[in-house]
Write a protein that holds these residues in place. Structure first.
Motif, PDB file in Angstrom:
ATOM      1  N   ASP A 163      -6.873  -5.840  -4.166  1.00 10.66           N
ATOM      2  CA  ASP A 163      -7.964  -6.056  -3.202  1.00 10.66           C
ATOM      3  C   ASP A 163      -9.316  -5.957  -3.894  1.00 10.66           C
ATOM      4  N   TYR A 165       0.848  -1.192   0.000  1.00  4.94           N
ATOM      5  CA  TYR A 165       0.000   0.000   0.000  1.00  4.94           C
ATOM      6  C   TYR A 165       0.885   1.244   0.000  1.00  4.94           C
ATOM      7  N   TYR A 201      -5.697   1.349   0.858  1.00  2.20           N
ATOM      8  CA  TYR A 201      -6.525   0.148   0.923  1.00  2.20           C
ATOM      9  C   TYR A 201      -7.984   0.539   0.692  1.00  2.20           C
ATOM     10  N   PRO A 202      -8.741  -0.182  -0.159  1.00  3.41           N
ATOM     11  CA  PRO A 202      -8.339  -1.352  -0.941  1.00  3.41           C
ATOM     12  C   PRO A 202      -7.606  -0.951  -2.223  1.00  3.41           C
TER      13      PRO A 202
END
Length: 241
Positions: A148, A118, A143-144
């Motif tokens: 993800d 990230y 995130y995401p």
């Protein structure tokens, strides 16, 4: 025209994209390590690090590494003292709190800390930050991320932040990475917003320098071959990558 589409799943792409992102086409001849005695083994670096850029503006010169099993946050830097050598040094290491529940984050409200690469995007502090929850300062993450989203993971608000001194660092967060107040205020020199990665893993394994050097050379060779195939318009070879 894509071939072997099964090889394009996120699980297969992650190692290569991680390497592409963090290697910055690093060409290495010799590896040395001048870490201080308090930084652990002098002959290894985390497997999650392949290289850290020393030049250019796209990525920052520091990487944050979180080991969930060890409950630690480390900062690593790579420098190039001569044109043919570089050093990788663990700059800082701190205890950290993590999500109340073990495992990779899957869904909103599962109180798990995500695992992946990230980036630290924004710094929050002052009157806009709830001191009781986040301490003196917080850094948001992306995130995401793309992987993800592809994997169908949900949730948001995963930050690197602090807690007040009277809160135990074992309380468990809602998924964030948490350090002490006296630590979070020292992080600014190592963060370029939008460029500094934070790599979160369930467990960080050390890689001996010889293996580290061999893996970096392997990736460099792979990148050079890929680039050469494109430059020479060798489509079959290019598509084989």
């Amino acid at each position: 025209m894509l071939r072997n589409r099964s090889n394009l799943r996120p699980s297969n792409l992650r190692p290569w994209i991680s390497g592409l992102a963090l290697s910055a086409f690093a060409a290495v001849t010799t590896i040395t390590n001048h870490s201080a005695a308090t930084t652990g083994p002098e002959d290894s670096v985390p497997k999650s690090i392949l290289a850290i850029p020393t030049t250019g503006n796209y990525y920052a010169p520091y990487i944050f590494v979180v080991d969930k099993s060890d409950r630690s946050l480390e900062i690593w830097k790579q420098t190039r003292p001569t044109p043919t050598t570089f050093e990788i040094t663990r700059v800082q290491s701190h205890p950290a709190d993590l999500g109340k529940n073990a495992g990779d984050k899957i869904a909103e409200g599962d109180h798990k800390t995500p695992e992946g690469i990230y980036f630290l995007l924004e710094k929050l502090e002052g009157s806009g930050l709830d001191f009781k929850l986040y301490g003196n300062r917080a850094y948001t993450t992306n995130y995401p991320n793309l992987f993800d989203v592809i994997d169908g993971k949900t949730g948001s608000g995963i930050w690197l932040h602090a807690v007040p001194d009277d809160v135990p660092l074992t309380r468990g967060s809602r998924g964030c990475v948490v350090v002490r107040n006296d630590v979070v205020v020292t992080l600014d020199p190592y963060i370029q917003l939008g460029k500094t990665p934070i790599v979160i893993s369930d467990k960080i394994e050390p890689r001996p320098f010889k293996e580290f050097q061999a893996e970096q050379a392997r990736l460099q060779s792979w990148l050079d071959s890929w680039r050469a195939a494109w430059a020479t318009k060798d489509l079959d070879t290019y598509m084989s990558f």
